[in-house]
Design a protein around this motif. Sequence first.
Motif, PDB file in Angstrom:
ATOM      1  N   LEU A 110       5.987  18.149  58.820  1.00  0.00           N
ATOM      2  CA  LEU A 110       5.519  17.584  60.081  1.00  0.00           C
ATOM      3  C   LEU A 110       5.593  16.066  60.049  1.00  0.00           C
ATOM      4  O   LEU A 110       5.330  15.444  59.016  1.00  0.00           O
ATOM      5  CB  LEU A 110       4.075  18.019  60.355  1.00  0.00           C
ATOM      6  CG  LEU A 110       3.804  19.518  60.474  1.00  0.00           C
ATOM      7  CD1 LEU A 110       2.318  19.766  60.640  1.00  0.00           C
ATOM      8  CD2 LEU A 110       4.586  20.133  61.615  1.00  0.00           C
ATOM      9  N   LEU A 111       5.940  15.464  61.183  1.00  0.00           N
ATOM     10  CA  LEU A 111       6.009  14.007  61.317  1.00  0.00           C
ATOM     11  C   LEU A 111       4.751  13.533  62.046  1.00  0.00           C
ATOM     12  O   LEU A 111       4.515  13.907  63.200  1.00  0.00           O
ATOM     13  CB  LEU A 111       7.256  13.594  62.083  1.00  0.00           C
ATOM     14  CG  LEU A 111       8.582  13.958  61.413  1.00  0.00           C
ATOM     15  CD1 LEU A 111       9.759  13.581  62.320  1.00  0.00           C
ATOM     16  CD2 LEU A 111       8.707  13.266  60.066  1.00  0.00           C
ATOM     17  N   PRO A 112       3.927  12.712  61.403  1.00  0.00           N
ATOM     18  CA  PRO A 112       2.611  12.374  61.957  1.00  0.00           C
ATOM     19  C   PRO A 112       2.648  11.578  63.249  1.00  0.00           C
ATOM     20  O   PRO A 112       1.687  11.618  64.027  1.00  0.00           O
ATOM     21  CB  PRO A 112       1.952  11.578  60.827  1.00  0.00           C
ATOM     22  CG  PRO A 112       3.089  11.048  60.005  1.00  0.00           C
ATOM     23  CD  PRO A 112       4.144  12.093  60.071  1.00  0.00           C
ATOM     24  N   ASP A 113       3.735  10.842  63.512  1.00  0.00           N
ATOM     25  CA  ASP A 113       3.766   9.973  64.692  1.00  0.00           C
ATOM     26  C   ASP A 113       4.201  10.704  65.963  1.00  0.00           C
ATOM     27  O   ASP A 113       4.063  10.170  67.065  1.00  0.00           O
ATOM     28  CB  ASP A 113       4.687   8.772  64.447  1.00  0.00           C
ATOM     29  CG  ASP A 113       4.131   7.829  63.388  1.00  0.00           C
ATOM     30  OD1 ASP A 113       2.893   7.779  63.241  1.00  0.00           O
ATOM     31  OD2 ASP A 113       4.930   7.146  62.722  1.00  0.00           O
ATOM     32  N   LEU A 114       4.742  11.910  65.832  1.00  0.00           N
ATOM     33  CA  LEU A 114       5.137  12.680  67.004  1.00  0.00           C
ATOM     34  C   LEU A 114       3.944  13.440  67.575  1.00  0.00           C
ATOM     35  O   LEU A 114       3.033  13.817  66.842  1.00  0.00           O
ATOM     36  CB  LEU A 114       6.235  13.679  66.655  1.00  0.00           C
ATOM     37  CG  LEU A 114       7.590  13.125  66.219  1.00  0.00           C
ATOM     38  CD1 LEU A 114       8.562  14.277  65.981  1.00  0.00           C
ATOM     39  CD2 LEU A 114       8.153  12.168  67.256  1.00  0.00           C
ATOM     40  N   THR A 119       7.031  17.486  68.814  1.00  0.00           N
ATOM     41  CA  THR A 119       7.413  18.167  67.572  1.00  0.00           C
ATOM     42  C   THR A 119       8.107  19.480  67.885  1.00  0.00           C
ATOM     43  O   THR A 119       9.172  19.791  67.333  1.00  0.00           O
ATOM     44  CB  THR A 119       6.169  18.416  66.695  1.00  0.00           C
ATOM     45  OG1 THR A 119       5.601  17.162  66.317  1.00  0.00           O
ATOM     46  CG2 THR A 119       6.538  19.192  65.443  1.00  0.00           C
ATOM     47  N   THR A 122      11.536  18.901  69.618  1.00  0.00           N
ATOM     48  CA  THR A 122      12.553  18.395  68.694  1.00  0.00           C
ATOM     49  C   THR A 122      13.154  19.527  67.869  1.00  0.00           C
ATOM     50  O   THR A 122      14.372  19.631  67.719  1.00  0.00           O
ATOM     51  CB  THR A 122      11.942  17.325  67.766  1.00  0.00           C
ATOM     52  OG1 THR A 122      11.441  16.239  68.554  1.00  0.00           O
ATOM     53  CG2 THR A 122      12.973  16.812  66.778  1.00  0.00           C
ATOM     54  N   ARG A 149      -1.124  13.296  68.795  1.00  0.00           N
ATOM     55  CA  ARG A 149      -0.222  13.009  67.681  1.00  0.00           C
ATOM     56  C   ARG A 149      -0.560  13.913  66.499  1.00  0.00           C
ATOM     57  O   ARG A 149      -1.723  14.179  66.225  1.00  0.00           O
ATOM     58  CB  ARG A 149      -0.302  11.542  67.268  1.00  0.00           C
ATOM     59  CG  ARG A 149       0.221  10.572  68.317  1.00  0.00           C
ATOM     60  CD  ARG A 149       0.302   9.162  67.790  1.00  0.00           C
ATOM     61  NE  ARG A 149       0.745   8.256  68.824  1.00  0.00           N
ATOM     62  CZ  ARG A 149       2.021   8.048  69.149  1.00  0.00           C
ATOM     63  NH1 ARG A 149       2.975   8.699  68.483  1.00  0.00           N
ATOM     64  NH2 ARG A 149       2.343   7.209  70.107  1.00  0.00           N
ATOM     65  N   GLY A 151      -0.497  13.408  63.384  1.00  0.00           N
ATOM     66  CA  GLY A 151      -1.322  12.767  62.374  1.00  0.00           C
ATOM     67  C   GLY A 151      -2.796  12.751  62.707  1.00  0.00           C
ATOM     68  O   GLY A 151      -3.637  12.556  61.822  1.00  0.00           O
ATOM     69  N   GLN A 158      -2.907  21.527  62.145  1.00  0.00           N
ATOM     70  CA  GLN A 158      -1.534  21.357  61.664  1.00  0.00           C
ATOM     71  C   GLN A 158      -0.947  22.693  61.209  1.00  0.00           C
ATOM     72  O   GLN A 158       0.256  22.937  61.378  1.00  0.00           O
ATOM     73  CB  GLN A 158      -1.492  20.332  60.534  1.00  0.00           C
ATOM     74  CG  GLN A 158      -1.762  18.924  61.020  1.00  0.00           C
ATOM     75  CD  GLN A 158      -1.529  17.867  59.950  1.00  0.00           C
ATOM     76  OE1 GLN A 158      -0.938  18.135  58.906  1.00  0.00           O
ATOM     77  NE2 GLN A 158      -2.006  16.652  60.207  1.00  0.00           N
TER      78      GLN A 158
END
Length: 307
Positions: A110-114, A119, A122, A149, A151, A158
């Motif tokens: 997982l990308l925290p800024d998305l 997410t 994408t 977000r 994060g 999550q």
Amino acid sequence: MNTTIHTTHGPGPVNNAETTVIRTRGLTRNFGTGDRRVRALGGDAGVDLTVTRGEIVALLGPNGAGKSTLIDLVLGFTTPTAGTVEVFGSTPRAAIDAQRIGAVMQSGGLLPDLTVDMTLRTIAAAFPAPRDIDEVLDLADLTALRDRRVGKCSGGEQQRIRFALALLGSPDLLILDEPTAGMDAASRHRFWDTMADRAEEGVTVVFATHYLEEAQNFARRIVMLDHGDIIADGTPEELGDNGRILTYSRDGATCTATAEDAAASDALARELLADPAVSDLRISAHTVEDAFLALTGDTAHTGKDRS
């Protein structure tokens, strides 16, 4: 202990190629070489396991039992030292390439800024025909969090995002490694209600969990592993219905006794109640936890399983 329980299970005959989802024969996996070689999965004969369409199968075992190694082999993350593993009659890699497998792992990915919504969108772009994003958000109980977000999401939230990602390709097989880690009780129940719905649609669910109660309440079949071998395989009812436990007080001391079945427990109860020194007699059925502790001898294993 080396006691093995084998019972009947599953929605159909396991030799029917159309219903067989996972099939391993003589499967082993070693790590290291020479004196440092460790067998993580499979004893002398290896692991034989068949999972059929629509089953919800829990993998239970103490730390180092081989659960995560088995999952890695089914997902094609590692290769067998010996034996075979087939998914939908082919290799794990072929099943993944055909988008027939969805996986929820314990961490990463997982990308925290998305945001949650971004997410999913994408990853959905990589699928030729992804499931509707709004539907996936609803199934994973994430609609209210879609603009948050990643994060800023809790550990349990999550995990629900990873679950949503696993659903995007409408997989036929869901592999879940500690899927409800970090979720509160209400979220766990909603998660397993969703899993039951997927199973009714024919999706096969295989999950490793450290929650013994979760396996007993939500799995339709439990496979117990210890030291890399399958030591028990059956429904929660079959594994739990292994006798009765009698707890009582005698001269101020707490005592326990076991009986193989209800008739034997009744006879033992009458005998105990005839003793004037006995009081506070209670009778309870064996649970999956009792079977787990008896088969593995792992009295300390009541917390999180990270094997």
